[in-house]
Design an enzyme around this catalytic site. Sequence first.
Site, short mmCIF file in Angstrom:
data_model
loop_
_atom_site.label_atom_id
_atom_site.label_comp_id
_atom_site.label_asym_id
_atom_site.label_seq_id
_atom_site.Cartn_x
_atom_site.Cartn_y
_atom_site.Cartn_z
N ARG A 2 -8.13 0.05 5.57
CA ARG A 2 -7.33 1.03 4.85
C ARG A 2 -6.07 0.39 4.27
O ARG A 2 -5.58 0.84 3.22
CB ARG A 2 -6.90 2.17 5.79
N ARG A 13 2.86 14.60 13.55
CA ARG A 13 3.13 14.39 12.12
C ARG A 13 3.11 15.69 11.31
O ARG A 13 2.20 15.92 10.50
CB ARG A 13 2.17 13.37 11.53
N LYS A 68 0.85 -1.21 0.00
CA LYS A 68 0.00 0.00 0.00
C LYS A 68 0.88 1.25 0.00
O LYS A 68 0.63 2.20 -0.73
CB LYS A 68 -0.90 -0.01 1.23
N ASN A 69 1.92 1.25 0.83
CA ASN A 69 2.73 2.46 0.97
C ASN A 69 3.60 2.76 -0.25
O ASN A 69 4.19 3.84 -0.34
CB ASN A 69 3.62 2.37 2.22
N ASP A 82 6.09 0.61 11.61
CA ASP A 82 4.80 0.01 11.23
C ASP A 82 4.67 -1.45 11.67
O ASP A 82 3.62 -2.06 11.47
CB ASP A 82 4.59 0.10 9.71
N CYS A 102 -3.60 8.63 10.23
CA CYS A 102 -3.59 7.91 11.51
C CYS A 102 -3.24 8.86 12.65
O CYS A 102 -2.39 9.73 12.51
CB CYS A 102 -2.54 6.81 11.48
#
Length: 429
Positions: free
Chosen positions: A408, A131, A22-23, A316, A126
Amino acid sequence: MDRIRIVGGQRLNGTIPISGAKNAALPLMIASLLTRETLTLNNVPRVADVNLLSRILGNHGVDVTIAGKKSGQRTSDGQTFRLTATEIVDTTAPYEMVARMRASFWVLAPLVARCGRAKVSLPGGCAIGTRPVDLHLTTLEALGAEIELEGGYVIAKAPRGLTGNRVELSKVSVGATHNALMAAVLARGETLIENAAREPEVVDLGNCLIRMGARIEGLGTPTLWIQGRETLHSAEHTVLPDRIETGTYAMAAAMTGGDVMLDGARANLLQEALQILRSSGIEVEERPTGIRVARNGRGLQPVTVETRPFPGFPTDLQAQLIALMCMASGTSTVRETIFENRFMHVQELARLGARIELKGDTALVTGVSGLRGAQVMATDLRASVSLIIAGLAAQGETVIGRVYHLDRGFERIEDKLRQCGAHIERLTS
Ligand code: UD1
């Protein structure tokens, strides 16, 4: 709102296909903004963030089509996306969109690079710390953009285009490196990015940009050199396998004392994490087609781990590792150095009987003889999957609420686990 129900205590045995990352898929899709021609992406995972980004790119004028299934293709095969941004019809990314997915903020650089202007809402995503986006903005300023903040929006202007420069990132940031790369490939002249992120997803984006005609050297190192081009062109690229999904299922297999083949996984994308699993007593075997992970009856040793930028242990996978270490014989030390406030899973794991003490940025996890099922709540993407793997090992029933976080970033998680013997189902309401 959907929930997931697990009846724990089953060993996982079988094969789990690993999806595209996904990333990596998200910045690759965003890279389609850089050219009038079609970017074809293979192995795109079926996750909610990809669908949301398709809609966001659609607002900017990108025509997104998903190729039909070819004969012989399995459900586990990723999708093929064709993204064509012949014309950018709107250079604004509104709050309603960007607030739902932080990565959509990354449209900023390609929009400014191609159109000379962009108005992008400050991001959400998230809830794992503050961030900030300062590095994204200083990078664009270094390349000649004028930046203003107004009403929660970043307004960037470069009417005469961007100009290459030397950019030193004060902190390693995956997103800021993506942004810097996408800005530099269309800037006039050369750009040097120092202290760049070395994550495999950055390398994947860089390789795709090279296929689109960009000149980039140094991918996978902290120094990137880019020679800007006036235009980029069509290309086809295959998204690399998801290293976070790989590590998550490796820990799920270890957690339940099972034996699982992670089909399509690439060990070189997560060597540090695999090494930690080995040091904990888990069997990890690298095979040409994937990675086999097993813990047949053996105990788990505690570990000492710090999250670090690649090639270090990924943040992660921190929540999943904490869940796993709840089963170790002794106390593990897990320090989070990338994001503050990324321990929201700890209090939920405690509901399953975990013994975890938080001391600032460090979690001390003392193994227990067994976890017990309970009702828990997902708080962010990676935290929610740590509750799944804890639930798989817990005795009795665990029900996880707010699983939209999970959707997600994890493709067909219930199917993949069920095929390995887990008792897991989605409760829709
Ligand atoms: C990406 C990943 C996320 C992963 C993270 C770190 C995606 C979609 N998300 O997020 O899953 O957890 O990398 O591997 O790929 N920072 C600043 N200023 C900035 C930008 C970042 O201070 O302008 C800080 C962050 O607060 C954090 C650190 O830098 O402390 C690393 O963040 P970053 O690598 O940018 O994370 P993301 O790219 O958002």
